[in-house]
Design an enzyme around this catalytic site. Sequence first.
Site, short mmCIF file in Angstrom:
data_model
loop_
_atom_site.label_atom_id
_atom_site.label_comp_id
_atom_site.label_asym_id
_atom_site.label_seq_id
_atom_site.Cartn_x
_atom_site.Cartn_y
_atom_site.Cartn_z
N HIS A 43 1.10 -1.29 0.05
CA HIS A 43 0.07 0.10 0.12
C HIS A 43 0.81 0.87 -0.05
O HIS A 43 1.16 2.65 -1.00
CB HIS A 43 -0.32 0.16 0.77
CG HIS A 43 -1.67 1.43 1.21
ND1 HIS A 43 -3.31 1.39 1.46
CD2 HIS A 43 -1.72 2.25 1.46
CE1 HIS A 43 -3.50 2.29 1.33
NE2 HIS A 43 -2.62 2.46 1.95
N GLU A 44 1.62 1.00 0.96
CA GLU A 44 2.36 2.58 1.29
C GLU A 44 3.86 2.73 -0.28
O GLU A 44 3.87 3.93 -0.64
CB GLU A 44 3.53 2.41 2.49
CG GLU A 44 2.83 2.18 3.53
CD GLU A 44 2.18 3.72 4.08
OE1 GLU A 44 2.43 4.84 3.35
OE2 GLU A 44 1.56 3.59 4.87
#
Length: 252
Positions: A43-44
């Site tokens: 996600h990051e």
Amino acid sequence: MFVGILAVTAVTGWATWTGFAAQPGIAVFLFVTAAWIVSLCLHEYAHARTALHSGDITVGAKGYLTLNPLKYTHALLSIVLPVLFVIMGGIGLPGGAVFIERSRIRGRWRHSLISAAGPLTNVLFAAVCTAPFWLHALDGVPADFRFALAFLALLQVTAALLNFLPVPGLDGYGVLEPWLSYNVKRQVEPFAPFGLLFVFALLWVPSVNGAFFDVIDSIMRALNVDDFSRYCGQDLYRFWQDGNDYCSAVSS
């Protein structure tokens, strides 16, 4: 570090599939937690990689162009708190924001895409976890592994839905923000640090909580993930509590 987390995911996934672990709940706990951390890292990374290709070349120096969670500027917000929320409440808490120098980004679509990249990763992860369900390919899949996938998918769906809410501080608002007027953005900006707290405060309201999880249930059922698998997945995950005898009987 990321390779190590992947290894834990693979080994505990194998132990869950084969029933190798003496206590299946511990194997499910480690498998789901490790896979959840993998999804948080992705996600990051999706935010950072999209920002890099959109013009912000500073994300590398800030530690975001790596899948190693220990390199993140705010590992507590990005990794530790989401894991604690899964352990305590079984809900996919969105991770902390990647700090992007927006002045380097040109074009509103690029700004929106940077914000959308993270939760879209959760959507993709949920699609992979639920593939055996919506492809009707569960024959031969052990019950414990099916339950673990169902619970992991639930975390991904809740994370994606929460992230896409158009609330200041969440990715959903980041998608809309480039298209808002300057005056609106200026008025909303002071509330951004409290957006997630506001969302969780609302979720304490029974009617809001019921509506939110009705949406989650509808999405999971549309993906052909049955309520029983999700319930037993969370039941196995919380191995330190008294388990459900029926879930245990099905697993055995």
